[in-house]
Design a protein around this motif. Structure first.
Motif, PDB file in Angstrom:
ATOM      1  N   THR A   1       0.848  -1.184   0.000  1.00 35.59           N
ATOM      2  CA  THR A   1       0.000   0.000   0.000  1.00 35.59           C
ATOM      3  C   THR A   1       0.891   1.244   0.000  1.00 35.59           C
ATOM      4  OG1 THR A   1      -0.076   0.197   2.412  1.00 35.59           O
ATOM      5  CG2 THR A   1      -1.702  -1.259   1.375  1.00 35.59           C
ATOM      6  N   LYS A   2       0.285   2.393  -0.193  1.00 37.39           N
ATOM      7  CA  LYS A   2       1.059   3.638  -0.193  1.00 37.39           C
ATOM      8  C   LYS A   2       1.772   3.847   1.137  1.00 37.39           C
ATOM      9  CE  LYS A   2      -1.623   6.095  -3.703  1.00 37.39           C
ATOM     10  NZ  LYS A   2      -2.451   7.291  -4.014  1.00 37.39           N
ATOM     11  N   LYS A   3       1.133   3.416   2.224  1.00 36.14           N
ATOM     12  CA  LYS A   3       1.747   3.577   3.539  1.00 36.14           C
ATOM     13  C   LYS A   3       2.921   2.622   3.748  1.00 36.14           C
ATOM     14  CE  LYS A   3      -2.123   5.513   6.141  1.00 36.14           C
ATOM     15  NZ  LYS A   3      -2.995   5.356   7.336  1.00 36.14           N
ATOM     16  N   ASN A   4       3.035   1.624   2.887  1.00 37.13           N
ATOM     17  CA  ASN A   4       4.125   0.652   3.012  1.00 37.13           C
ATOM     18  C   ASN A   4       5.225   0.861   1.975  1.00 37.13           C
ATOM     19  OD1 ASN A   4       3.258  -0.897   5.250  1.00 37.13           O
ATOM     20  ND2 ASN A   4       1.769  -1.950   3.968  1.00 37.13           N
ATOM     21  N   GLU A   5       5.254   2.030   1.366  1.00 38.12           N
ATOM     22  CA  GLU A   5       6.250   2.285   0.323  1.00 38.12           C
ATOM     23  C   GLU A   5       7.674   2.277   0.876  1.00 38.12           C
ATOM     24  OE1 GLU A   5       5.034   5.895  -1.560  1.00 38.12           O
ATOM     25  OE2 GLU A   5       3.542   4.907  -2.834  1.00 38.12           O
ATOM     26  N   VAL A   6       7.858   2.749   2.109  1.00 34.31           N
ATOM     27  CA  VAL A   6       9.201   2.730   2.706  1.00 34.31           C
ATOM     28  C   VAL A   6       9.647   1.293   2.949  1.00 34.31           C
ATOM     29  CG1 VAL A   6      10.614   3.438   4.668  1.00 34.31           C
ATOM     30  CG2 VAL A   6       8.886   4.995   3.764  1.00 34.31           C
ATOM     31  N   LEU A   7       8.730   0.453   3.427  1.00 31.89           N
ATOM     32  CA  LEU A   7       9.044  -0.966   3.616  1.00 31.89           C
ATOM     33  C   LEU A   7       9.412  -1.605   2.287  1.00 31.89           C
ATOM     34  CD1 LEU A   7       9.148  -3.608   5.218  1.00 31.89           C
ATOM     35  CD2 LEU A   7       6.668  -3.792   4.930  1.00 31.89           C
ATOM     36  N   SER A   8       8.671  -1.291   1.243  1.00 28.88           N
ATOM     37  CA  SER A   8       8.971  -1.812  -0.091  1.00 28.88           C
ATOM     38  C   SER A   8      10.388  -1.438  -0.513  1.00 28.88           C
ATOM     39  CB  SER A   8       7.962  -1.264  -1.106  1.00 28.88           C
ATOM     40  OG  SER A   8       8.336  -1.594  -2.427  1.00 28.88           O
ATOM     41  N   SER A   9      10.743  -0.186  -0.298  1.00 29.32           N
ATOM     42  CA  SER A   9      12.079   0.289  -0.656  1.00 29.32           C
ATOM     43  C   SER A   9      13.160  -0.448   0.126  1.00 29.32           C
ATOM     44  CB  SER A   9      12.169   1.793  -0.399  1.00 29.32           C
ATOM     45  OG  SER A   9      13.474   2.267  -0.635  1.00 29.32           O
ATOM     46  N   GLN A  10      12.913  -0.664   1.427  1.00 33.79           N
ATOM     47  CA  GLN A  10      13.889  -1.359   2.270  1.00 33.79           C
ATOM     48  C   GLN A  10      14.090  -2.803   1.822  1.00 33.79           C
ATOM     49  OE1 GLN A  10      15.412  -0.171   5.790  1.00 33.79           O
ATOM     50  NE2 GLN A  10      15.523   1.332   4.152  1.00 33.79           N
ATOM     51  N   MET A  11      13.011  -3.482   1.474  1.00 37.03           N
ATOM     52  CA  MET A  11      13.115  -4.872   1.035  1.00 37.03           C
ATOM     53  C   MET A  11      13.899  -4.980  -0.274  1.00 37.03           C
ATOM     54  SD  MET A  11      11.709  -6.741   3.383  1.00 37.03           S
ATOM     55  CE  MET A  11      12.521  -5.528   4.452  1.00 37.03           C
ATOM     56  N   LYS A  12      13.685  -4.039  -1.162  1.00 33.16           N
ATOM     57  CA  LYS A  12      14.407  -4.064  -2.438  1.00 33.16           C
ATOM     58  C   LYS A  12      15.879  -3.724  -2.248  1.00 33.16           C
ATOM     59  CE  LYS A  12      10.223  -3.214  -5.099  1.00 33.16           C
ATOM     60  NZ  LYS A  12       9.389  -2.239  -5.840  1.00 33.16           N
ATOM     61  N   GLU A  13      16.163  -2.838  -1.296  1.00 30.19           N
ATOM     62  CA  GLU A  13      17.557  -2.540  -0.967  1.00 30.19           C
ATOM     63  C   GLU A  13      18.244  -3.779  -0.399  1.00 30.19           C
ATOM     64  OE1 GLU A  13      19.469   0.647  -1.033  1.00 30.19           O
ATOM     65  OE2 GLU A  13      17.956   0.760  -2.618  1.00 30.19           O
ATOM     66  N   LEU A  14      17.526  -4.506   0.446  1.00 28.54           N
ATOM     67  CA  LEU A  14      18.071  -5.729   1.030  1.00 28.54           C
ATOM     68  C   LEU A  14      18.339  -6.771  -0.049  1.00 28.54           C
ATOM     69  CD1 LEU A  14      18.824  -7.495   3.435  1.00 28.54           C
ATOM     70  CD2 LEU A  14      16.393  -7.954   3.797  1.00 28.54           C
ATOM     71  N   ILE A  15      17.398  -6.933  -0.957  1.00 30.28           N
ATOM     72  CA  ILE A  15      17.554  -7.894  -2.050  1.00 30.28           C
ATOM     73  C   ILE A  15      18.795  -7.581  -2.885  1.00 30.28           C
ATOM     74  CG2 ILE A  15      16.559  -8.571  -4.285  1.00 30.28           C
ATOM     75  CD1 ILE A  15      13.801  -8.473  -2.893  1.00 30.28           C
ATOM     76  N   ASN A  16      19.055  -6.306  -3.089  1.00 33.28           N
ATOM     77  CA  ASN A  16      20.185  -5.888  -3.920  1.00 33.28           C
ATOM     78  C   ASN A  16      21.475  -5.689  -3.126  1.00 33.28           C
ATOM     79  OD1 ASN A  16      18.979  -5.641  -6.638  1.00 33.28           O
ATOM     80  ND2 ASN A  16      17.668  -4.121  -5.652  1.00 33.28           N
ATOM     81  N   ASN A  17      21.461  -6.176  -1.872  1.00 31.98           N
ATOM     82  CA  ASN A  17      22.662  -6.146  -1.031  1.00 31.98           C
ATOM     83  C   ASN A  17      23.131  -4.723  -0.743  1.00 31.98           C
ATOM     84  OD1 ASN A  17      24.691  -7.285   0.506  1.00 31.98           O
ATOM     85  ND2 ASN A  17      26.077  -7.625  -1.223  1.00 31.98           N
ATOM     86  N   ASN A  18      22.175  -3.810  -0.606  1.00 26.59           N
ATOM     87  CA  ASN A  18      22.512  -2.419  -0.295  1.00 26.59           C
ATOM     88  C   ASN A  18      22.051  -2.024   1.106  1.00 26.59           C
ATOM     89  OD1 ASN A  18      23.649  -1.915  -2.858  1.00 26.59           O
ATOM     90  ND2 ASN A  18      21.627  -1.556  -3.725  1.00 26.59           N
ATOM     91  N   LEU A  19      21.769  -3.021   1.931  1.00 21.38           N
ATOM     92  CA  LEU A  19      21.243  -2.750   3.264  1.00 21.38           C
ATOM     93  C   LEU A  19      21.937  -3.658   4.269  1.00 21.38           C
ATOM     94  CD1 LEU A  19      18.887  -1.029   4.566  1.00 21.38           C
ATOM     95  CD2 LEU A  19      17.559  -3.137   4.520  1.00 21.38           C
ATOM     96  N   SER A  20      22.289  -3.111   5.414  1.00 20.35           N
ATOM     97  CA  SER A  20      22.987  -3.909   6.425  1.00 20.35           C
ATOM     98  C   SER A  20      22.299  -3.857   7.788  1.00 20.35           C
ATOM     99  CB  SER A  20      24.431  -3.415   6.576  1.00 20.35           C
ATOM    100  OG  SER A  20      24.460  -2.043   6.938  1.00 20.35           O
ATOM    101  N   ASP A  21      21.164  -3.183   7.876  1.00 21.53           N
ATOM    102  CA  ASP A  21      20.480  -3.023   9.154  1.00 21.53           C
ATOM    103  C   ASP A  21      19.541  -4.192   9.435  1.00 21.53           C
ATOM    104  OD1 ASP A  21      21.659  -0.510   9.528  1.00 21.53           O
ATOM    105  OD2 ASP A  21      20.107   0.459   8.327  1.00 21.53           O
ATOM    106  N   ASN A  22      19.421  -4.549  10.708  1.00 25.30           N
ATOM    107  CA  ASN A  22      18.424  -5.536  11.112  1.00 25.30           C
ATOM    108  C   ASN A  22      17.034  -4.914  11.055  1.00 25.30           C
ATOM    109  OD1 ASN A  22      20.428  -7.449  11.671  1.00 25.30           O
ATOM    110  ND2 ASN A  22      20.664  -6.717  13.771  1.00 25.30           N
TER     111      ASN A  22
END
Length: 235
Positions: free
Chosen positions: A28-49
């Protein structure tokens, strides 16, 4: 099972969905930040728990499996673990602190001894850069875990899978019907919207049932077909 490369992966394989894809998750629109974080994780651009909570049926398990299926880093092990099914007498996380990603599902449903093991795992992973992705039906203030574990979870990036609002329902219907190759026109979508429950799982199930009904009738989707289907549900 697929891509089995360790005895641990065999042990933890229950609950895995190897067909899940991030593009099949409706954000949903309210979950756009979560969507971005998941895609960053998939592309190995995220290191936060990350800690994700949401109602039962909101798609947490599907989301974890989607990330695991599409993760770009293959050099290290990435695992899905339903911690509610673990046995306390086992040292369940031994050696996993060197993994790339550990997805721990249903943290709110595990017993105290498993909670302690999760707490120790979090501490061990601080030194190895292993990423932890935890889910729960309850938020950080409501989750029933012992205080030290709650404190560790509170330090993670926290996201809530927002429930569908009325303004999201039409988009969800179109999203799912497209994925299922059901060609619904706007009139059909608008009519279906009047009768469908406001949660993603219910919308998906109704569209699956509608698809089977249309196939059994051997006709093209239309508002009339949707109306007949709805009438049949109520009979």
């Amino acid at each position: 099972m697929k891509n089995i490369n360790s005895s641990k992966q065999i042990f933890f394989d229950f609950g895995r969905d190897y067909d899940a894809q991030i593009d099949n998750f409706f954000f949903t629109k309210k979950n756009e930040v979560l969507s971005s974080q998941m895609k960053e994780l998939i592309n190995n651009n995220l290191s936060d728990n990350i800690f994700i909570n949401g109602e039962q049926g909101s798609g947490k398990t599907f989301l974890l499996n989607s990330v695991l299926n599409e993760i770009k880093t293959k050099e290290k092990i990435s695992l899905y673990i339903d911690v509610s099914k673990l046995k306390a007498e086992n040292n369940n996380f031994e050696g996993l602190e060197s993994s790339f990603l550990l997805c721990l599902d249903n943290v709110d449903k595990c017993e105290k001894d498993i909670q302690i093991q999760i707490f120790n795992l979090i501490n061990e992973c601080k030194n190895t850069e292993t990423i932890l992705l935890l889910t729960s039906n309850y938020g950080i203030n409501e989750i029933n875990v012992f205080a030290d574990l709650q404190s560790r979870i509170a330090q993670m990036n926290k996201f809530y899978i927002n429930e569908l609002e009325d303004t999201d329902v039409k988009g969800a219907i179109k999203f799912i019907s497209k994925k299922l190759n059901i060609n619904l026109d706007d009139d059909s979508v608008n009519y279906l919207e009047l009768f469908i429950r406001r949660d993603f799982s219910s919308i998906k199930q109704m569209l699956l049932d509608l698809d089977r009904y249309i196939y059994s009738e051997k006709k093209q989707p239309s508002k009339m077909m949707v109306a007949k289907f709805i009438k049949q549900l109520g009979s």
